[in-house]
Motif scaffolding. Structure first.
Motif, PDB file in Angstrom:
ATOM      1  N   ASP A 137       0.854  -1.193   0.000  1.00  0.00           N
ATOM      2  CA  ASP A 137       0.000   0.000   0.000  1.00  0.00           C
ATOM      3  C   ASP A 137       0.887   1.240   0.000  1.00  0.00           C
ATOM      4  O   ASP A 137       1.238   1.793   1.047  1.00  0.00           O
ATOM      5  N   PHE A 138       1.234   1.719  -1.202  1.00  0.00           N
ATOM      6  CA  PHE A 138       2.307   2.703  -1.321  1.00  0.00           C
ATOM      7  C   PHE A 138       1.911   4.126  -0.982  1.00  0.00           C
ATOM      8  O   PHE A 138       2.779   4.916  -0.596  1.00  0.00           O
ATOM      9  N   ASP A 139       0.669   4.501  -1.117  1.00  0.00           N
ATOM     10  CA  ASP A 139       0.327   5.895  -0.817  1.00  0.00           C
ATOM     11  C   ASP A 139       0.649   6.259   0.628  1.00  0.00           C
ATOM     12  O   ASP A 139       1.379   7.238   0.868  1.00  0.00           O
ATOM     13  N   PRO A 140       0.162   5.532   1.623  1.00  0.00           N
ATOM     14  CA  PRO A 140       0.532   5.883   2.997  1.00  0.00           C
ATOM     15  C   PRO A 140       2.012   5.676   3.291  1.00  0.00           C
ATOM     16  O   PRO A 140       2.605   6.437   4.072  1.00  0.00           O
ATOM     17  N   ILE A 141       2.624   4.672   2.662  1.00  0.00           N
ATOM     18  CA  ILE A 141       4.060   4.451   2.875  1.00  0.00           C
ATOM     19  C   ILE A 141       4.860   5.648   2.360  1.00  0.00           C
ATOM     20  O   ILE A 141       5.766   6.159   3.042  1.00  0.00           O
ATOM     21  N   ASN A 142       4.538   6.106   1.161  1.00  0.00           N
ATOM     22  CA  ASN A 142       5.252   7.265   0.600  1.00  0.00           C
ATOM     23  C   ASN A 142       5.003   8.538   1.401  1.00  0.00           C
ATOM     24  O   ASN A 142       5.904   9.385   1.542  1.00  0.00           O
ATOM     25  N   GLU A 143       3.801   8.677   1.935  1.00  0.00           N
ATOM     26  CA  GLU A 143       3.500   9.849   2.761  1.00  0.00           C
ATOM     27  C   GLU A 143       4.344   9.848   4.035  1.00  0.00           C
ATOM     28  O   GLU A 143       4.890  10.886   4.440  1.00  0.00           O
ATOM     29  N   ILE A 144       4.434   8.711   4.689  1.00  0.00           N
ATOM     30  CA  ILE A 144       5.274   8.594   5.894  1.00  0.00           C
ATOM     31  C   ILE A 144       6.724   8.902   5.552  1.00  0.00           C
ATOM     32  O   ILE A 144       7.411   9.667   6.248  1.00  0.00           O
ATOM     33  N   ALA A 145       7.210   8.308   4.460  1.00  0.00           N
ATOM     34  CA  ALA A 145       8.603   8.508   4.056  1.00  0.00           C
ATOM     35  C   ALA A 145       8.880   9.976   3.747  1.00  0.00           C
ATOM     36  O   ALA A 145       9.926  10.519   4.140  1.00  0.00           O
ATOM     37  N   ALA A 146       7.948  10.638   3.073  1.00  0.00           N
ATOM     38  CA  ALA A 146       8.145  12.048   2.725  1.00  0.00           C
ATOM     39  C   ALA A 146       8.223  12.923   3.965  1.00  0.00           C
ATOM     40  O   ALA A 146       9.026  13.867   4.024  1.00  0.00           O
ATOM     41  N   ARG A 147       7.406  12.614   4.958  1.00  0.00           N
ATOM     42  CA  ARG A 147       7.446  13.403   6.204  1.00  0.00           C
ATOM     43  C   ARG A 147       8.803  13.317   6.879  1.00  0.00           C
ATOM     44  O   ARG A 147       9.245  14.255   7.539  1.00  0.00           O
ATOM     45  N   HIS A 148       9.456  12.172   6.714  1.00  0.00           N
ATOM     46  CA  HIS A 148      10.739  11.957   7.401  1.00  0.00           C
ATOM     47  C   HIS A 148      11.937  12.102   6.463  1.00  0.00           C
ATOM     48  O   HIS A 148      13.074  11.909   6.897  1.00  0.00           O
ATOM     49  N   GLY A 149      11.685  12.448   5.195  1.00  0.00           N
ATOM     50  CA  GLY A 149      12.781  12.614   4.251  1.00  0.00           C
ATOM     51  C   GLY A 149      13.521  11.327   3.953  1.00  0.00           C
ATOM     52  O   GLY A 149      14.751  11.331   3.798  1.00  0.00           O
ATOM     53  N   ILE A 150      12.775  10.225   3.847  1.00  0.00           N
ATOM     54  CA  ILE A 150      13.374   8.900   3.666  1.00  0.00           C
ATOM     55  C   ILE A 150      12.965   8.360   2.295  1.00  0.00           C
ATOM     56  O   ILE A 150      11.785   8.383   1.942  1.00  0.00           O
ATOM     57  N   PRO A 151      13.905   7.829   1.503  1.00  0.00           N
ATOM     58  CA  PRO A 151      13.532   7.217   0.223  1.00  0.00           C
ATOM     59  C   PRO A 151      12.842   5.866   0.427  1.00  0.00           C
ATOM     60  O   PRO A 151      13.018   5.209   1.454  1.00  0.00           O
ATOM     61  N   VAL A 152      12.072   5.468  -0.580  1.00  0.00           N
ATOM     62  CA  VAL A 152      11.355   4.192  -0.555  1.00  0.00           C
ATOM     63  C   VAL A 152      11.822   3.344  -1.733  1.00  0.00           C
ATOM     64  O   VAL A 152      11.860   3.818  -2.872  1.00  0.00           O
ATOM     65  N   ILE A 153      12.179   2.097  -1.444  1.00  0.00           N
ATOM     66  CA  ILE A 153      12.592   1.129  -2.469  1.00  0.00           C
ATOM     67  C   ILE A 153      11.531   0.039  -2.529  1.00  0.00           C
ATOM     68  O   ILE A 153      11.296  -0.655  -1.527  1.00  0.00           O
ATOM     69  N   GLU A 154      10.894  -0.125  -3.675  1.00  0.00           N
ATOM     70  CA  GLU A 154       9.941  -1.221  -3.807  1.00  0.00           C
ATOM     71  C   GLU A 154      10.670  -2.502  -4.208  1.00  0.00           C
ATOM     72  O   GLU A 154      11.331  -2.557  -5.243  1.00  0.00           O
ATOM     73  N   ASP A 155      10.555  -3.545  -3.373  1.00  0.00           N
ATOM     74  CA  ASP A 155      10.997  -4.872  -3.766  1.00  0.00           C
ATOM     75  C   ASP A 155       9.853  -5.484  -4.574  1.00  0.00           C
ATOM     76  O   ASP A 155       8.917  -6.072  -4.020  1.00  0.00           O
TER      77      ASP A 155
END
Length: 370
Positions: A137-155
Motif C-alpha cells: 500500500d504505497f500511498d501511505p508508505i510514501n507519505e510517511i517517508a516524505a514526512r521523514h525525508g526517507i527514500p522508498v525502495i519497492e521490492d
C-alpha cells in the motif's frame, strides 16, 4: 502436472525466442548488447518510469539501489520479515540493519500503520515487498517517508505487471527493483533483474554501479559490482514481453477460477480494490499444512511454501534477539501459507482437478484432527 510450466510457454514462443537468441549469436555482443537497451526502453515505457537499468538479478537490483542511496554500516532499512531472504540479506551485506515491521494478514505485505513507530534517526530507507504479486500500500508508505525525508525502495521481484491505483509496480516509489528469475511472471532463462527510477542522479549512479563503478571505460568513480544483464537474457525477455499482457490475463483468469472454486474450504488470496496482481504465486492458507501438502503430493499435485521461516527467525539474524512472537502475523503466515500451481498455460480442467482434490483433502484432514 507442473507447478510452473515453462516448457509449455517455450513451445508457444519457440520461434520468436530462438530467433532473438540467434540474432545475439550472430552479432556477438554478449555483454550490454543492443537488446539490453531495447529492453530497458520498453520496460521504462511500460512502467512510466523515466529510467530502467537492466541488471544481473533481482538481488543485485536491491543491492545497487541501496548502494546508490549510500546505505552502509550502522544504517537502518525498514522492511518486512515475511519475504524471500534476499530482501534482508542485501541490507545486511552492506553492513546496515534490517528493521522488521509486521504484515497485513490479508495481503502479506508490510502494514503501513506500523511503519512510523519503527523509524529512528538511523533509518535510511523503507523497503516494502510487493509479495505474491500484489503491491504494498504505497500511498501511505510514501507519505510517511516524505514526512521523514526517507527514500522508498519497492521490492517488486514478484509484482512486475501488477498495478496499484492505476500505476505500474516498479514505478511506485523512489526506486523499484524487480526480478526476471525463470519462475517470475516475466522470466528469463537464468538470472536477471531491473531497476526503475525517475531520478536522473540515482539512475546515473546505478548505471555506473552495475559496471564496476565506472563512468567510462577504465575510469572508476566508485566501488561497484558486476551487475550487468546478459544480452541473451534480454533477448529472451523481449520475446516474452510481446505476449506478457496476454499471459497476465491468463493468470488472472486462472486465479478467478481458483477463487470461485475455493471460496469456502481455505483462505484464498485477497486482492484489494484498486490493485491488480500478476499472481507470481497463488497462495492460500490452510490448517495442518504439512498434512495437506503431503496428501496433495500423493494425488500428483505439486505445491510450494513461500516462505516457511520469517527473516527474524533465520539463524543468521539470531544475534538480533528478536525471537518467536516478535512478529506474530508473519510467523502465523509462515506456518499456514501454501502455493498452488499457477502459470498462464494452466488449463481450466487442471484447476478444477486441483480445487476438487484440495477440498477433499482439507475435509479429510479436518476430520482426522477433530
Amino acid at each position: 502436472m507442473q507447478f510452473i510450466d515453462l516448457k509449455a510457454q517455450y513451445r508457444k514462443l519457440k520461434s520468436d525466442i530462438d530467433s532473438r537468441i540467434q540474432t545475439v549469436l550472430d552479432h556477438g555482443q554478449y555483454i550490454l548488447g543492443p537488446e539490453v537497451a531495447e529492453l530497458e526502453d520498453r520496460l521504462a515505457a511500460r512502467t512510466g518510469a523515466k529510467h530502467c537499468i537492466g541488471c544481473a538479478s533481482g538481488t543485485d537490483a536491491l543491492l545497487m539501489a541501496m548502494m546508490a542511496l549510500e546505505i552502509g554500516s550502522g544504517d537502518e532499512v525498514i522492511t518486512s520479515p515475511f519475504t524471500f531472504f534476499a530482501t534482508g540479506e542485501m541490507i545486511a551485506l552492506l553492513g546496515a540493519v534490517p528493521v522488521f515491521v509486521d504484515i497485513d494478514p490479508e495481503t502479506y505485505n508490510i502494514d503501513p500503520v506500523r511503519i512510523e513507530a519503527a523509524i529512528t534517526p538511523r533509518t535510511k530507507a523503507i523497503m516494502p515487498v510487493s509479495l505474491y504479486g500484489q503491491c504494498a500500500d504505497f500511498d501511505p508508505i510514501n507519505e510517511i517517508a516524505a514526512r521523514h525525508g526517507i527514500p522508498v525502495i519497492e521490492d517488486a521481484a514478484q509484482s512486475f505487471g501488477g498495478t496499484y491505483k492505476g500505476r505500474e509496480s516498479g514505478n511506485l516509489s523512489t526506486i523499484g527493483c524487480t526480478s526476471f528469475f525463470p519462475s517470475k511472471p516475466l522470466g528469463c532463462y537464468g538470472d536477471g533483474g531491473a531497476i526503475f527510477t525517475s531520478d536522473d542522479s540515482l539512475a546515473r549512479r546505478m548505471l555506473e554501479l552495475r559496471n564496476h563503478g565506472q563512468d567510462r571505460r577504465y575510469h572508476h568513480t566508485s566501488i561497484g559490482i558486476n551487475g550487468r544483464l546478459d544480452t541473451i537474457q534480454a533477448a529472451i525477455l523481449l520475446a516474452k514481453l510481446d505476449v506478457f499482457d496476454e499471459e497476465l490475463a491468463a493468470r488472472q483468469k486462472a486465479a478467478a477460477t481458483y477463487n470461485k472454486l475455493l471460496k469456502d474450504p481455505v483462505q484464498a488470496p485477497v486482492v484489494r480494490d484498486g490493485y491488480t496482481s500478476p499472481y507470481a504465486q497463488y497462495t492460500i492458507e490452510v490448517d495442518d499444512r504439512d498434512a495437506v501438502q503431503q496428501a496433495l503430493q500423493r494425488a500428483g499435485i505439486p505445491t510450494a511454501v513461500h516462505y516457511p521461516v520469517p527473516l527474524h527467525l533465520q539463524p543468521v539474524f539470531r544475534h538480533m534477539n528478536l525471537g518467536e512472537g516478535g512478529f506474530p502475523l508473519s510467523e502465523r503466515a509462515g506456518e499456514r501459507v501454501l502455493s498452488l500451481p499457477m502459470h498462464p498455460y494452466l488449463e481450466a480442467s487442471q484447476i478444477v482437478q486441483i480445487a476438487e482434490t484440495l477440498r477433499r483433502v482439507v475435509a479429510d484432514v479436518t476430520t482426522v484432527t477433530k
